[in-house]
Design a protein around this motif. Structure first.
Motif, mmCIF file in Angstrom:
data_model
loop_
_atom_site.group_PDB
_atom_site.id
_atom_site.type_symbol
_atom_site.label_atom_id
_atom_site.label_comp_id
_atom_site.label_asym_id
_atom_site.label_seq_id
_atom_site.Cartn_x
_atom_site.Cartn_y
_atom_site.Cartn_z
ATOM 1 N N TYR A 1 0.843 -1.199 0.000
ATOM 2 C CA TYR A 1 0.000 0.000 0.000
ATOM 3 C C TYR A 1 0.878 1.249 0.000
ATOM 4 O O TYR A 1 1.854 1.350 0.726
ATOM 5 C CB TYR A 1 -0.913 0.017 1.224
ATOM 6 N N TYR B 1 -0.252 0.316 -4.874
ATOM 7 C CA TYR B 1 -1.685 0.610 -4.959
ATOM 8 C C TYR B 1 -2.037 1.574 -3.834
ATOM 9 O O TYR B 1 -1.313 1.676 -2.835
ATOM 10 C CB TYR B 1 -2.530 -0.671 -4.872
ATOM 11 N N SER B 2 -3.155 2.294 -3.980
ATOM 12 C CA SER B 2 -3.538 3.275 -2.956
ATOM 13 C C SER B 2 -5.001 3.644 -3.130
ATOM 14 O O SER B 2 -5.644 3.282 -4.126
ATOM 15 C CB SER B 2 -2.671 4.539 -3.060
ATOM 16 N N ALA B 3 -5.516 4.377 -2.157
ATOM 17 C CA ALA B 3 -6.887 4.888 -2.233
ATOM 18 C C ALA B 3 -6.966 6.189 -1.452
ATOM 19 O O ALA B 3 -6.283 6.358 -0.435
ATOM 20 C CB ALA B 3 -7.880 3.876 -1.673
ATOM 21 N N TYR C 1 -9.501 4.665 -6.192
ATOM 22 C CA TYR C 1 -8.556 3.549 -6.061
ATOM 23 C C TYR C 1 -7.615 3.577 -7.262
ATOM 24 O O TYR C 1 -8.048 3.787 -8.396
ATOM 25 C CB TYR C 1 -9.288 2.203 -6.015
ATOM 26 N N GLN C 2 -6.323 3.330 -7.013
ATOM 27 C CA GLN C 2 -5.356 3.386 -8.102
ATOM 28 C C GLN C 2 -4.288 2.310 -7.930
ATOM 29 O O GLN C 2 -3.799 2.067 -6.825
ATOM 30 C CB GLN C 2 -4.695 4.770 -8.145
ATOM 31 N N ASP C 3 -3.949 1.649 -9.033
ATOM 32 C CA ASP C 3 -2.784 0.774 -9.082
ATOM 33 C C ASP C 3 -2.217 0.845 -10.496
ATOM 34 O O ASP C 3 -2.653 1.677 -11.307
ATOM 35 C CB ASP C 3 -3.122 -0.667 -8.655
ATOM 36 N N PHE D 1 -10.812 3.306 3.738
ATOM 37 C CA PHE D 1 -10.364 3.516 2.359
ATOM 38 C C PHE D 1 -9.193 2.578 2.047
ATOM 39 O O PHE D 1 -9.166 1.918 1.004
ATOM 40 C CB PHE D 1 -9.935 4.969 2.138
ATOM 41 N N ALA E 1 -8.969 -0.744 -0.414
ATOM 42 C CA ALA E 1 -7.919 -0.851 -1.431
ATOM 43 C C ALA E 1 -7.173 -2.171 -1.316
ATOM 44 O O ALA E 1 -6.887 -2.831 -2.325
ATOM 45 C CB ALA E 1 -6.948 0.322 -1.304
ATOM 46 N N ILE F 1 -9.310 -4.937 -2.795
ATOM 47 C CA ILE F 1 -9.345 -4.912 -4.258
ATOM 48 C C ILE F 1 -8.068 -5.517 -4.823
ATOM 49 O O ILE F 1 -8.099 -6.375 -5.717
ATOM 50 C CB ILE F 1 -9.538 -3.462 -4.764
ATOM 51 N N ARG F 2 -6.931 -5.076 -4.274
ATOM 52 C CA ARG F 2 -5.660 -5.584 -4.789
ATOM 53 C C ARG F 2 -5.507 -7.078 -4.518
ATOM 54 O O ARG F 2 -5.018 -7.846 -5.362
ATOM 55 C CB ARG F 2 -4.498 -4.801 -4.173
ATOM 56 N N MET G 1 -16.377 -3.396 -8.068
ATOM 57 C CA MET G 1 -15.885 -2.526 -6.993
ATOM 58 C C MET G 1 -16.991 -1.604 -6.486
ATOM 59 O O MET G 1 -17.165 -1.419 -5.275
ATOM 60 C CB MET G 1 -14.711 -1.686 -7.481
#
Length: 431
Positions: free
Chosen positions: A213, A217-219, A228-230, A248, A252, A255-256, A270
């Protein structure tokens, strides 16, 4: 079931012995998502389940402890729908079979219950099993699965020091024990660099594909949405139903992890997961039930099972964010067991709580005496007094509250066992 004497050696031998007699059901499971950490295990488990169910998958879930009923520990997956708690008859039969397999030898209750879960899950088809560690990781009885689809390590802080060590790096080493050679690992948001360093070095040593994290990936929240982003892209999602900014990062991680476990994850999945996720006893607002009659009219009542300093910090942050939206005096009703560190928990609320009532935990031999607990709150800078029960504490708050004043916000917490008795007394058990 026979509990071991206190201080009995931590080992996987007992549960492996029973599982061998049962035909090794832990080797007959679908993809396993194995979850460890000090805080956030239950929440990330709930997010993983919501994501997979949004994709139509049948998902078995093992969590602990239960809040009200024993069968809460086992949720049985349903293809294309939401899982349901195991049927009482199925649970009873599995418990009988595990007991017979043990043959009267020394074994802990948790080891028996873990074997029960493996037996049930191996006999009912599903697409995945989400397996929550009970305590630690390395010697936890869930840690017999040889090749999990993914291991998740959630935030690590001080807890269970008598068993896991008194420094975060020692605790991290125990949690890292669920990592298996070559199997993917997802590390959730970590407060302590020392813990993160241990987790990363362990994953490297075991050649585990690793995502961290804040790095991979992050949120974050943006204009009332969860971003959410990766490396695969960005998803613009609704804020999760589970309240608190800490959710949050938990969302994340889920999801990952589901991606790393080999499942396709769409933005629609999601979005549905953020809207449907549920996890009882964690920043849960009581909007109906028996206990509301004892509180002042219009009061908010929240229940949360967080019980260590790390949990105190994220719960206090959530309470402070509620305060920003609508100012209310905050009262704590707190009960804890004697393996916890109450001063650290209370310290998180020192600047925001109006008053603390400390209460016993019904049925617990290891609870902290409310008088002693009130002294811990005082040592953390809070004004506190012991009370006979949650109901009596609510009555005390009602007596203090003046009708012309803003109705208070009440947080009942400090222990999952207390949260369970509250939900039972309120007649709103988990579903």
């Amino acid at each position: 079931m026979t509990l071991h004497p206190k201080g009995f050696d931590m080992s996987l031998d007992r549960v492996l012995r029973v599982l061998d007699v049962l035909g090794n059901p832990h080797l007959k499971l679908p993809k396993v998502i194995h979850v460890a950490g000090t805080n956030g295990k239950g929440s990330v488990t709930a997010f993983c389940r919501a994501l997979l169910e949004a994709g139509g998958h049948a998902v078995h879930v093992h969590t602990s402890p239960h809040l009200v009923n024993w069968h809460e520990r086992y949720r049985i997956g349903v293809k294309g729908g939401q899982g349901e708690f195991v049927d009482d008859a199925v649970f009873a039969d599995a418990l009988r079979r595990v007991g017979e397999a043990n043959g009267g030898q020394h074994i802990t209750v948790f080891e028996i219950l873990t074997a029960v879960g493996f037996l049930i899950f191996s006999e009912i088809p599903a697409d995945a099993v989400i397996l929550e560690v009970g305590m630690g990781g390395r010697f936890d009885s869930t840690n017999v699965v040889p090749k999990p689809a993914v291991s998740i390590i959630m935030p690590i802080s001080l807890d269970h020091q008598a068993y896991l060590g008194d420094r975060v790096e020692l605790i991290a080493a125990e949690k890292a024990g669920i990592m298996k050679k070559g199997c993917p690992v997802v590390i959730g948001q970590q407060e302590y660099d020392a813990a993160l360093d241990v987790l990363i070095s362990t994953a490297d040593r075991l050649s585990c594909p690793l995502t961290v994290y804040g790095q991979d990936y992050s949120a974050h929240e943006e204009f009332g949405r969860l971003i959410y982003q990766d490396e695969f892209g960005l998803a613009d999602l609704p804020l999760p139903r589970l309240l608190g900014r800490h959710q949050f990062a938990n969302a994340a991680a889920a999801i990952r992890a589901v991606k790393e476990a080999g499942f396709a994850v769409t933005e629609a999945m999601m979005e549905e997961a953020m809207n449907t996720v549920e996890w009882s006893g964690r920043l849960q607002r009581l909007t109906e039930g028996e206990l509301l009659q004892y509180a002042p009219d219009g009061a908010e009542i929240w229940v949360d099972g967080g019980h260590n300093p790390g949990a105190g910090e994220v719960i206090a942050e959530a309470m402070a964010s509620f305060e920003e939206r609508q100012a209310r005096p905050l009262y704590l009703i707190t009960g804890m067991i004697n393996t916890k560190e109450p001063v650290g928990y209370f310290r998180a609320f020192a600047d925001i709580a109006e008053y603390v009532f400390t209460v016993p935990i019904r049925g617990s031999e290891s609870m902290i005496d409310p008088v002693i607990l009130a002294h811990s709150a005082f040592d953390a800078g809070l004004v506190a007094e012991p009370s006979l029960s949650v109901v009596e504490a609510l009555k005390e708050i009602s007596e203090r509250h003046m009708p012309e004043e803003v109705a208070p916000r009440i947080l009942i917490g400090g222990s999952l066992y207390l949260a369970g008795t509250v939900l039972e007394d309120n007649r709103t058990p988990p579903k």
